[in-house]
Scaffold this motif. Structure first.
Motif, PDB file in Angstrom:
ATOM      1  N   GLN A 170      -7.657  15.123   1.028  1.00  0.00           N
ATOM      2  CA  GLN A 170      -8.545  14.489   0.059  1.00  0.00           C
ATOM      3  C   GLN A 170      -8.316  15.152  -1.286  1.00  0.00           C
ATOM      4  N   ARG A 171      -7.715  14.421  -2.198  1.00  0.00           N
ATOM      5  CA  ARG A 171      -7.398  15.005  -3.502  1.00  0.00           C
ATOM      6  C   ARG A 171      -8.671  15.382  -4.263  1.00  0.00           C
ATOM      7  N   PRO A 172      -8.678  16.524  -4.940  1.00  0.00           N
ATOM      8  CA  PRO A 172      -9.764  16.790  -5.882  1.00  0.00           C
ATOM      9  C   PRO A 172      -9.618  15.869  -7.092  1.00  0.00           C
ATOM     10  N   MET A 173     -10.667  15.718  -7.853  1.00  0.00           N
ATOM     11  CA  MET A 173     -10.646  14.770  -8.969  1.00  0.00           C
ATOM     12  C   MET A 173      -9.613  15.155 -10.018  1.00  0.00           C
ATOM     13  N   ASP A 174      -9.329  16.457 -10.186  1.00  0.00           N
ATOM     14  CA  ASP A 174      -8.340  16.812 -11.203  1.00  0.00           C
ATOM     15  C   ASP A 174      -6.917  16.478 -10.757  1.00  0.00           C
ATOM     16  N   GLU A 175      -6.747  16.046  -9.485  1.00  0.00           N
ATOM     17  CA  GLU A 175      -5.450  15.564  -9.021  1.00  0.00           C
ATOM     18  C   GLU A 175      -5.468  14.044  -8.834  1.00  0.00           C
ATOM     19  N   GLY A 176      -6.537  13.387  -9.263  1.00  0.00           N
ATOM     20  CA  GLY A 176      -6.607  11.932  -9.224  1.00  0.00           C
ATOM     21  C   GLY A 176      -7.547  11.359  -8.190  1.00  0.00           C
ATOM     22  N   GLY A 177      -8.087  12.209  -7.288  1.00  0.00           N
ATOM     23  CA  GLY A 177      -8.970  11.709  -6.258  1.00  0.00           C
ATOM     24  C   GLY A 177      -8.228  10.855  -5.243  1.00  0.00           C
ATOM     25  N   GLY A 178      -8.970  10.277  -4.303  1.00  0.00           N
ATOM     26  CA  GLY A 178      -8.345   9.451  -3.278  1.00  0.00           C
ATOM     27  C   GLY A 178      -7.766  10.287  -2.148  1.00  0.00           C
ATOM     28  N   GLU A 179      -7.356   9.606  -1.082  1.00  0.00           N
ATOM     29  CA  GLU A 179      -6.835  10.296   0.104  1.00  0.00           C
ATOM     30  C   GLU A 179      -5.359   9.988   0.294  1.00  0.00           C
ATOM     31  N   THR A 180      -4.613  11.005   0.727  1.00  0.00           N
ATOM     32  CA  THR A 180      -3.191  10.833   1.000  1.00  0.00           C
ATOM     33  C   THR A 180      -2.797  11.739   2.152  1.00  0.00           C
ATOM     34  N   SER A 181      -1.521  11.801   2.457  1.00  0.00           N
ATOM     35  CA  SER A 181      -0.978  12.702   3.470  1.00  0.00           C
ATOM     36  C   SER A 181       0.028  13.617   2.786  1.00  0.00           C
ATOM     37  N   THR A 182       0.061  14.864   3.178  1.00  0.00           N
ATOM     38  CA  THR A 182       0.883  15.832   2.459  1.00  0.00           C
ATOM     39  C   THR A 182       1.919  16.495   3.362  1.00  0.00           C
ATOM     40  N   VAL A 228       5.819   5.798  -1.120  1.00  0.00           N
ATOM     41  CA  VAL A 228       5.525   4.723  -0.167  1.00  0.00           C
ATOM     42  C   VAL A 228       4.601   3.710  -0.859  1.00  0.00           C
ATOM     43  N   PRO A 229       5.052   2.510  -1.103  1.00  0.00           N
ATOM     44  CA  PRO A 229       4.224   1.523  -1.836  1.00  0.00           C
ATOM     45  C   PRO A 229       2.895   1.265  -1.122  1.00  0.00           C
ATOM     46  N   GLY A 230       1.822   1.268  -1.901  1.00  0.00           N
ATOM     47  CA  GLY A 230       0.504   0.925  -1.392  1.00  0.00           C
ATOM     48  C   GLY A 230      -0.160   1.982  -0.543  1.00  0.00           C
ATOM     49  N   MET A 231       0.447   3.128  -0.386  1.00  0.00           N
ATOM     50  CA  MET A 231      -0.109   4.199   0.463  1.00  0.00           C
ATOM     51  C   MET A 231      -0.433   5.421  -0.391  1.00  0.00           C
ATOM     52  N   GLY A 232      -1.474   6.150   0.027  1.00  0.00           N
ATOM     53  CA  GLY A 232      -1.851   7.387  -0.651  1.00  0.00           C
ATOM     54  C   GLY A 232      -2.277   7.177  -2.086  1.00  0.00           C
ATOM     55  N   LEU A 233      -3.073   6.119  -2.327  1.00  0.00           N
ATOM     56  CA  LEU A 233      -3.467   5.771  -3.696  1.00  0.00           C
ATOM     57  C   LEU A 233      -4.517   6.730  -4.230  1.00  0.00           C
ATOM     58  N   THR A 234      -4.476   6.961  -5.555  1.00  0.00           N
ATOM     59  CA  THR A 234      -5.531   7.727  -6.210  1.00  0.00           C
ATOM     60  C   THR A 234      -6.774   6.855  -6.338  1.00  0.00           C
ATOM     61  N   GLN A 235      -7.853   7.464  -6.802  1.00  0.00           N
ATOM     62  CA  GLN A 235      -9.115   6.728  -6.909  1.00  0.00           C
ATOM     63  C   GLN A 235      -8.973   5.539  -7.858  1.00  0.00           C
ATOM     64  N   TRP A 236      -8.354   5.747  -9.018  1.00  0.00           N
ATOM     65  CA  TRP A 236      -8.214   4.654  -9.983  1.00  0.00           C
ATOM     66  C   TRP A 236      -7.239   3.594  -9.479  1.00  0.00           C
ATOM     67  N   GLU A 237      -6.229   4.011  -8.734  1.00  0.00           N
ATOM     68  CA  GLU A 237      -5.279   3.039  -8.188  1.00  0.00           C
ATOM     69  C   GLU A 237      -5.958   2.155  -7.139  1.00  0.00           C
ATOM     70  N   GLU A 238      -6.854   2.744  -6.355  1.00  0.00           N
ATOM     71  CA  GLU A 238      -7.613   1.961  -5.377  1.00  0.00           C
ATOM     72  C   GLU A 238      -8.531   0.960  -6.066  1.00  0.00           C
ATOM     73  N   MET A 239      -9.065   1.336  -7.236  1.00  0.00           N
ATOM     74  CA  MET A 239      -9.995   0.478  -7.972  1.00  0.00           C
ATOM     75  C   MET A 239      -9.269  -0.542  -8.863  1.00  0.00           C
ATOM     76  N   GLY A 240      -7.940  -0.503  -8.863  1.00  0.00           N
ATOM     77  CA  GLY A 240      -7.175  -1.439  -9.675  1.00  0.00           C
ATOM     78  C   GLY A 240      -7.116  -1.076 -11.139  1.00  0.00           C
ATOM     79  N   GLN A 241      -7.568   0.129 -11.512  1.00  0.00           N
ATOM     80  CA  GLN A 241      -7.545   0.532 -12.914  1.00  0.00           C
ATOM     81  C   GLN A 241      -6.232   1.209 -13.298  1.00  0.00           C
ATOM     82  N   ALA A 242      -5.350   1.407 -12.329  1.00  0.00           N
ATOM     83  CA  ALA A 242      -4.042   2.002 -12.610  1.00  0.00           C
ATOM     84  C   ALA A 242      -3.070   1.529 -11.540  1.00  0.00           C
ATOM     85  N   LYS A 243      -1.785   1.617 -11.846  1.00  0.00           N
ATOM     86  CA  LYS A 243      -0.744   1.263 -10.906  1.00  0.00           C
ATOM     87  C   LYS A 243      -0.006   2.522 -10.452  1.00  0.00           C
ATOM     88  N   LYS A 244       0.394   2.509  -9.197  1.00  0.00           N
ATOM     89  CA  LYS A 244       1.100   3.675  -8.656  1.00  0.00           C
ATOM     90  C   LYS A 244       2.410   3.917  -9.396  1.00  0.00           C
TER      91      LYS A 244
END
Length: 574
Positions: A170-182, A228-244
Motif C-alpha cells: 500500500q503506497r504512502p501518499m507521498d509515493e502516489g497512494g494506491g495498491e501495487t505489488s513490489t 503492466v498496463p492497468g495494474m498497480g495504479l496510483t490513487q489519482w490513476e484509479e480516479m481517472g485524474q492521471a494516466k499511468k
C-alpha cells in the motif's frame, strides 16, 4: 565471572613524507652545461644529460605498480572510506616502506583514542566488512554490494523496514497512494549521519529476485507492476485524474502524479545530492598525530611459572585481511584470590604483542581481567577455567605472538608465551575454510552486540575450548553438547541462478576404530543460497557416545567449482 577493565597503554606512531620538486630538478638540470658536439659518440652514456621525457619516464618507473597486499588494501579494504586525496597520494608513493608508513598513518588519523594501543576505528571497520560478507552476499562478496558499502561506511542503521518477499504494498501518499505489488526491498533509516544530516532514509531494491539489493533514488523502482498496463495504479490513476503513461515522461522518480506530486518533484535533486554524499568517503574525524609522542618497552619479569593455554583461529575478512581471535585459558586454581566483604577476587594483567619477522610491532593488546566468586563458593570454583578473548585483524604472513600474564595479588607469579604465527592467505576462486572451532556454546547475540564483545564473531557468540596444544583434544562430558563453528569461502556461483550448489557433510568419527558414528548432510542453499560464503554452526548432544576419543569432520563438496575441502578437530568424551 570474568570482567575486563579498560587498558591504560598509549602508543602513537607517525611518519613523514618528503616530496621532491620535479620543477626544481629540471631547473638544476637545465643549468648544467650541455655536452659539446666534440664529445660525439665517445660520450659516457651514464653522464649524458637526460631529456624531460626521459626524466618523466624514470620517475614513473620508480612508482612501482600497485600489486599484492597494497593493491588489495586500496581497492578492497578501504575502498569506501579513503578520500580521493589519500588515494592519489598512496598511488604516487614510490616504495613499500612509504606505503606501510602511509597505511599506519591512515588508521592513526581515524583512531578515536590516539593514546590507546588499540585502534577502535580499524577494528570496527573490519568487523563491518566481516558482517557485510556474512549477511549481504549475493553472487558476489557482501562488501561489494550496495548494502555492504553503506554498512561498512556508516554502520548499522537505526531501523530497517524489510520486505524480503515483496508482494502486496500500500503506497504512502507521498509515493502516489494506491495498491501495487513490489519486488523485495528494504528501507534503512538513520537518525543522523555526520556530514550528511538527520532522518536519512535509504532504499534498496532486489529487482533480480536473487538477493542482490541495489541502492536506488527512484522509489518507484520497487513497483513490480510498473510496466503492466492497468495494474498497480496510483490513487489519482484509479480516479481517472492521471494516466499511468504519464509516469514515464521525465523525472528521476517514476511515481506518477498524485496529491503530493509537486512537492516530491522539488525534492528529487535533494535525493540526487543525498546519493552523492552517501557514496562519498566519510570525513576523517581526527587530525594527524605528531611524528612520535613517546615509546615504551614492556619488560617481562622472571619468577614462578603462571601456566596458561593459548589458541589462535583464522577467519577471512577480505582477500588481504584475516581476523585472528586469540583465546587465553587460565585455571582458576592458578590465580591468587583475595577475599573482601564476602567476595573472592583474582586479578590478572595480560600483555600481548604481534610482531613481524623484522621485529616491527603490528598489534598490541593490554587488559586487566578480574575473576570474582562468592567466598563460600571459591573452593568449588577452583577447578573451573576462565578465558580471555581478543580478535586482531592481520594481513596474511608470518608473525610472532608474544603474551605475558601476571598475577596481581602475587606479582612474582608470571607466565610467558611466545610462538610463530602463520596467518593464511585466502586466494580468489580457491575453496577455503576458517578454523574449525569447538566451543562451549554457540548462541546468537542481540542486535546491539553484533560483532562486539567477548567471543563474538558476526552475530554469534563462539567461545573456543582451549587445549595445551593443537594435537591435544578438548574434553566434553556426556551431558554436554558438542558445539562447532566454521566458515566456508569462495563457493562457486552459478551465473544463471546466481546461487551456489554444494553439499556440506559433518561427521563424528570414533578414532579408535576410525568408524563414522554420526553423519549429516546439508545443502549449501539451506545455509545461504546466493552467497559464496557460508557459516556452518551446529550443537549436537553427545549423550549417546561412549567415553573415548573422537573427531568431528566437516567436508564441503562444491559442484560448481568442482573443488572439495575438509576440516577436522579432535575431542574426548569423558
Amino acid at each position: 565471572m570474568m570482567s575486563i577493565r579498560p587498558p591504560f597503554l598509549a602508543v602513537a606512531l607517525g611518519c613523514g613524507l618528503i616530496l621532491l620538486s620535479s620543477a626544481g630538478l629540471r631547473a638544476q638540470q637545465s643549468a648544467s652545461p650541455a655536452p659539446s658536439a666534440q664529445q660525439g659518440d665517445d660520450q659516457d652514456p651514464l653522464k649524458r644529460q637526460r631529456s624531460d621525457k626521459e626524466n618523466f619516464e624514470s620517475r614513473k618507473a620508480v612508482r612501482q605498480e600497485l600489486k599484492g597486499a597494497f593493491k588489495t588494501w586500496l581497492e578492497q579494504d578501504v575502498a569506501y572510506i579513503i578520500s580521493d586525496e589519500e588515494r592519489k597520494a598512496f598511488k604516487n608513493l614510490s616504495n613499500n616502506e612509504e606505503r606501510e608508513s602511509f597505511i599506519e598513518q591512515f588508521w592513526l588519523r581515524r583512531n578515536p583514542n590516539p593514546d590507546s594501543p588499540e585502534n577502535e576505528f580499524r577494528e570496527e571497520h573490519y568487523r563491518r566488512i566481516a558482517y557485510a560478507n556474512e549477511h549481504f552476499a549475493a553472487g558476489k562478496p557482501g562488501w561489494k554490494t550496495d548494502r555492504g558499502h553503506i554498512y561498512i561506511a556508516f554502520g548499522k542503521p537505526d531501523s530497517i523496514e524489510s520486505h524480503p518477499s515483496g508482494g502486496s504494498y500500500q503506497r504512502p501518499m507521498d509515493e502516489g497512494g494506491g495498491e501495487t505489488s513490489t519486488f523485495p526491498f528494504e528501507t534503512w533509516h538513520f537518525r543522523y549521519i555526520e556530514g550528511i544530516g538527520e532522518n536519512i532514509d535509504l532504499e534498496f531494491v532486489d529487482t533480480c529476485m536473487c538477493g542482490d539489493y541495489h541502492f536506488t533514488i527512484d522509489r518507484g523502482e520497487k513497483d513490480a507492476l510498473m510496466h503492466v498496463p492497468g495494474m498497480g495504479l496510483t490513487q489519482w490513476e484509479e480516479m481517472g485524474q492521471a494516466k499511468k503513461a504519464d509516469r514515464f515522461k521525465g523525472g528521476f522518480e517514476n511515481l506518477g502524479t498524485g496529491p503530493l506530486a509537486s512537492s516530491q518533484q522539488s525534492k528529487q535533486f535533494d535525493r540526487i545530492e543525498l546519493a552523492a554524499k552517501i557514496f562519498a568517503p566519510p570525513p576523517v574525524k581526527f587530525k594527524d598525530l605528531e611524528n612520535v609522542l613517546f615509546s615504551s618497552e614492556h619488560k617481562l619479569l622472571s619468577g614462578p611459572v603462571f601456566p596458561f593455554d593459548v589458541r589462535t583461529d583464522f577467519i577471512k575478512v577480505t582477500d588481504n585481511t584475516v581476523l585472528v581471535p586469540i583465546t587465553l585459558q587460565i585455571k582458576n586454581r592458578d590465580i591468587t584470590f583475595e577475599t573482601k566483604n564476602g567476595v573472592a577476587t583474582g586479578v590478572v594483567n595480560i600483555l600481548g604483542k604481534v610482531t613481524t619477522l623484522m621485529h616491527k610491532t603490528v598489534q598490541t593488546f593490554e587488559d586487566t581481567v578480574s575473576v570474582e566468586q562468592p567466598a563460600e563458593l571459591l573452593e568449588k570454583s577452583l577447578d573451573r577455567k576462565s578465558i580471555y578473548w581478543k580478535a586482531v585483524p592481520l594481513p596474511p604472513g608470518l608473525y610472532r605472538l608474544d603474551i605475558a600474564i601476571k598475577d596481581v595479588h602475587n606479582p612474582d607469579h608470571i607466565g610467558i608465551y611466545g610462538r610463530g604465527l602463520e596467518v593464511p592467505k585466502f586466494f580468489d576462486e580457491k575453496l577455503a575454510t576458517s578454523t574449525l572451532i569447538l566451543s562451549d556454546a554457540i548462541t546468537p547475540v542481540d542486535s546491539h552486540s553484533i560483532g562486539a564483545g567477548n567471543c563474538v564473531i558476526g552475530n554469534t557468540k563462539v567461545c573456543p575450548r582451549v587445549s595445551p596444544n593443537a594435537a591435544t583434544p578438548v574434553n566434553y562430558k556426556r551431558n554436554q553438547n558438542l558445539n562447532f563453528w566454521m566458515q566456508v569461502y569462495n563457493l562457486g556461483i552459478d551465473e544463471t541462478s546466481k546461487s551456489n550448489l554444494a553439499t556440506v557433510t559433518y561427521q563424528i568419527i570414533d578414532t579408535a576404530t576410525n568408524s563414522v558414528v554420526f553423519e549429516k548432510q546439508l545443502d549449501s542453499k539451506d545455509l545461504g543460497a546466493h552467497s559464496d560464503q557460508l557459516t556452518v554452526e551446529k550443537s549436537l548432544p553427545i549423550a549417546g557416545l561412549q567415553p573415548g576419543k573422537y573427531r568431528v569432520t566437516i567436508k564441503v563438496n562444491d559442484e560448481i567449482s568442482k573443488q572439495e575441502i575438509a576440516q577436522s578437530a579432535p575431542f574426548v568424551v569423558e
